[in-house]
Write a protein that holds these residues in place. Structure first.
Motif, short mmCIF file in Angstrom:
data_model
loop_
_atom_site.label_atom_id
_atom_site.label_comp_id
_atom_site.label_asym_id
_atom_site.label_seq_id
_atom_site.Cartn_x
_atom_site.Cartn_y
_atom_site.Cartn_z
N TYR A 78 123.13 116.79 27.02
CA TYR A 78 123.41 117.93 26.14
C TYR A 78 122.42 117.97 24.98
N VAL A 79 122.16 116.83 24.36
CA VAL A 79 121.23 116.78 23.23
C VAL A 79 119.82 117.16 23.68
N ILE A 80 119.39 116.64 24.83
CA ILE A 80 118.04 116.97 25.34
C ILE A 80 117.89 118.47 25.54
N LEU A 81 118.90 119.09 26.11
CA LEU A 81 118.83 120.52 26.38
C LEU A 81 118.86 121.34 25.09
N ARG A 82 119.60 120.86 24.10
CA ARG A 82 119.71 121.59 22.84
C ARG A 82 118.46 121.48 21.98
N ILE A 83 117.67 120.41 22.17
CA ILE A 83 116.48 120.22 21.33
C ILE A 83 115.20 120.30 22.15
N GLN A 84 115.27 120.85 23.36
CA GLN A 84 114.10 120.79 24.23
C GLN A 84 112.88 121.51 23.64
N ASP A 85 113.09 122.47 22.75
CA ASP A 85 111.96 123.16 22.16
C ASP A 85 111.15 122.25 21.24
N HIS A 86 111.70 121.10 20.86
CA HIS A 86 110.99 120.14 20.03
C HIS A 86 110.40 118.99 20.84
N GLN A 115 124.11 125.71 38.57
CA GLN A 115 123.09 126.19 37.64
C GLN A 115 123.36 127.64 37.24
N ASN A 116 123.76 127.84 35.99
CA ASN A 116 123.95 129.18 35.45
C ASN A 116 122.67 129.66 34.76
N TYR A 117 121.55 129.20 35.20
CA TYR A 117 120.25 129.54 34.60
C TYR A 117 119.19 129.52 35.68
N SER A 118 118.06 130.10 35.38
CA SER A 118 116.90 130.06 36.27
C SER A 118 115.96 128.97 35.77
N GLY A 119 115.79 127.92 36.56
CA GLY A 119 115.07 126.74 36.10
C GLY A 119 113.67 127.00 35.60
N GLU A 120 112.90 127.85 36.30
CA GLU A 120 111.52 128.08 35.92
C GLU A 120 111.38 128.91 34.65
N ASN A 121 112.46 129.56 34.23
CA ASN A 121 112.43 130.38 33.02
C ASN A 121 113.23 129.77 31.87
N THR A 122 113.78 128.58 32.07
CA THR A 122 114.70 128.02 31.08
C THR A 122 114.33 126.62 30.60
N LEU A 123 113.81 125.78 31.51
CA LEU A 123 113.63 124.38 31.19
C LEU A 123 112.16 123.96 31.21
N GLY A 124 111.79 123.16 30.24
CA GLY A 124 110.47 122.54 30.23
C GLY A 124 110.46 121.29 31.09
#
Length: 554
Positions: A78-86, A115-124
């Motif tokens: 959860y923390v990784i996903l919430r701060i992934q922009d950093h 997955q309620n998201y599109s991986g290539e558009n959401t995650l680094g």
């Protein structure tokens, strides 16, 4: 070569490959779970964790260990996903919103990979591989750990100890999942899957003169553990229909083999550990019959559609990946819903009503044919306990299975296990259908809309992860409710499995007598098949009648 011939050929080669793998892989997993020797790397990790590798745990302590690493996993992810922009290699992706991050963390820790998201558009890249991939390994190993406790319950006598979770988890990752995933990743990359971490997206010129941004990443390594651990979460929204994840007919076949091989080999592990390979073959027979029947039914339903345009087109090709056709899609659909994988190479929402209904029924059976890594084995063993109990009632004697009496205490744990997952799936389906905000996510009205919701919560409660694409799951209701359903669907059954293992381990061994049901014979195989189908039928038939059956018969 005709399409039908190609379908039979790939299915035949798949069965052959699984048969060749059954003995060596099953024996190797038994060795991992029973060897008294520790590797040097394992000893180092035990010292780091403060674990006494030679001290076994009682079932409550074992469960607390499972829960501890799972809670830590949810929080860290959860923390990784919430701060992934950093984080480095974030590719400019923003931090994931709170309710979606919670849903995703719960999903990957429970081996669901919904997955309620599109991986290539959401995650680094860092979030994908330091976050999601780590949980792919851990959650896959946890399932096998729980299966090991139940086997030890049958093997051990007059003890309250069922193993050491930290030893099981470490060994399964270091000796099984990591090396096998590494080997498979090399094969996948050699077969055309991309594998690189450039730290940026790629912009290419298209044939029409425009430009397109591509997300590649370490797809080969992620694909290997996604399938080997029956996880299923894809880097790309199209999952295994995307040419980067599944570029050819060969990789499609290899993907199906990879997601089945551990689960289909675990009956050998079971037979070896209990000292009777015939017991393993009996369990394997039930798994194989159900798998073959499901694959045949889905393929037949899609290839022989009734009336109208579908009859003219000689099959329902909407939502199918045309590179693989109906046989490749049907085989993949059955295999992914009969395991807890959830990866798809075609859109299940586009299956015919009865084809989609069969995929839904596969999950409702508890995914025991062969099921997820570990979860399929302990699921079918609990159904085997119910079977010998029913058989014992028929002849008026105390039932026994592998030298252990099936008393009221064991049946209570088995009953709680069987009821837990359907209760989660059906209760949450009812809540969703009664909640206006939840119904707003349904793209289709009528029976198909109900099927979309029922499929979603059945998938989440069974920790599968596949979905009917007509449902918009990325809302506050679906993220929160789905996360709760996945956590309950994963850990409630595990608690009952561990409790059952502890109860069995405390018993003495009961010698077989003339009245003991021989659980390695065809009669037992037939009885177990009947119990599996009857339990599912009694539990889910009303919901199935209102959904896929009503749609297919209208």
């Amino acid at each position: 070569m005709s399409v039908a011939t190609a379908g039979w050929l790939q299915a035949g080669l798949l069965v052959l490959a699984l048969a060749v793998s059954y003995r060596p892989l099953g024996d190797y997993m038994a060795h991992i779970l029973t060897s008294p020797k520790h590797w040097r790397a394992e000893k180092f990790l035990y010292r780091l964790m403060g674990v006494d590798a030679d001290a076994d745990q009682t079932w409550p302590t074992y469960v607390r260990s499972v829960m501890a690493i799972s809670v830590i996993g949810v929080l860290l992810l959860y923390v990784i996903l919430r701060i992934q922009d950093h984080l480095m290699m974030a590719l400019g992706m923003p931090a994931m919103q709170a309710n979606l991050a919670y849903n995703t963390a719960a999903s990957f820790v429970t081996n669901t990979n919904w997955q309620n998201y599109s991986g290539e558009n959401t995650l680094g890249y860092t979030a994908q591989f330091a976050g999601l991939a780590v949980q792919n390994f851990v959650s896959a190993a946890v399932g096998i750990c729980l299966a090991a406790t139940l086997i030890r319950g049958f093997v051990r006598r007059q003890t309250d100890q069922v193993g050491n979770f930290w030893v099981d988890l470490t060994r399964l990752n270091l000796r099984l999942l990591l090396p096998f995933a590494f080997l498979l990743a090399i094969i996948f990359v050699a077969s055309g899957l991309p594998q690189e971490l450039s730290g940026s997206l790629h912009t290419i010129n298209t044939v029409t003169g425009g430009q397109q941004t591509l997300y590649t990443g370490a797809t080969g390594s992620q694909e290997a553990i996604k399938l080997l651990g029956t996880n299923g979460g894809g880097i790309y929204n199209a999952n295994s229909a995307h040419p980067f994840e599944n570029p050819s007919g060969w990789t499609n076949w290899l993907s199906i083999y990879t997601l089945l091989v551990i689960s289909f080999s675990l009956p050998r592990t079971f037979g070896r550990m209990v000292g009777s390979h015939r017991q393993g073959y009996a369990i394997l027979s039930v798994m194989a019959i159900l798998w073959a029947a499901s694959a045949s039914i889905i393929t037949w339903m899609e290839a022989h559609s009734w009336g109208g345009a579908l009859a003219v087109a000689k099959g329902a090709m909407e939502g199918k990946e045309v590179r693989f056709g109906i046989p490749g899609s049907g085989l993949f659909s059955a295999s992914t819903t009969l395991t807890s994988t959830g990866a798809v190479n075609n859109m299940h929402d586009s299956l015919t009503p009865f084809g989609g209904g069969m995929a839904l029924f596969d999950m409702m059976m508890g995914e025991v044919a062969p099921g997820g890594t570990g979860s399929g084995l302990y699921g079918i063993l609990i159904l085997a306990i119910v079977t010998v109990f029913v058989a014992g009632l028929m002849v008026g004697r105390t039932p026994e299975y592998l030298g252990k009496k099936i008393r009221p205490a064991e049946m209570k744990y088995a009953a709680l296990y069987i009821l837990a997952t359907p209760a989660v799936a059906l209760i949450f389906t009812g809540i969703a259908m009664a909640t206006p905000t939840a119904r707003n996510s349904i793209a289709n009205q009528g029976p198909h809309g109900l099927t979309e919701v029922l499929y979603a919560f059945t998938s989440m409660a069974n920790n599968n992860g596949s979905a009917f694409a007509g449902l918009n799951g990325n809302t506050q209701f679906w993220n929160v409710a789905g996360g709760i359903a996945m956590l309950l669907g994963r850990f409630l059954p595990m608690i009952f499995v561990a409790a059952l293992a502890g109860s069995l381990a405390k018993q003495r061994h009961t010698p077989a007598s003339a009245g003991t049901l021989e659980t390695h014979k065809p009669l037992f195989v037939g009885l177990l098949l009947g119990v599996v189908l009857i339990v599912v039928g009694l539990t889910y038939f009303p919901a199935l009648a209102l959904g896929p059956f009503a749609e297919g018969l209208k």
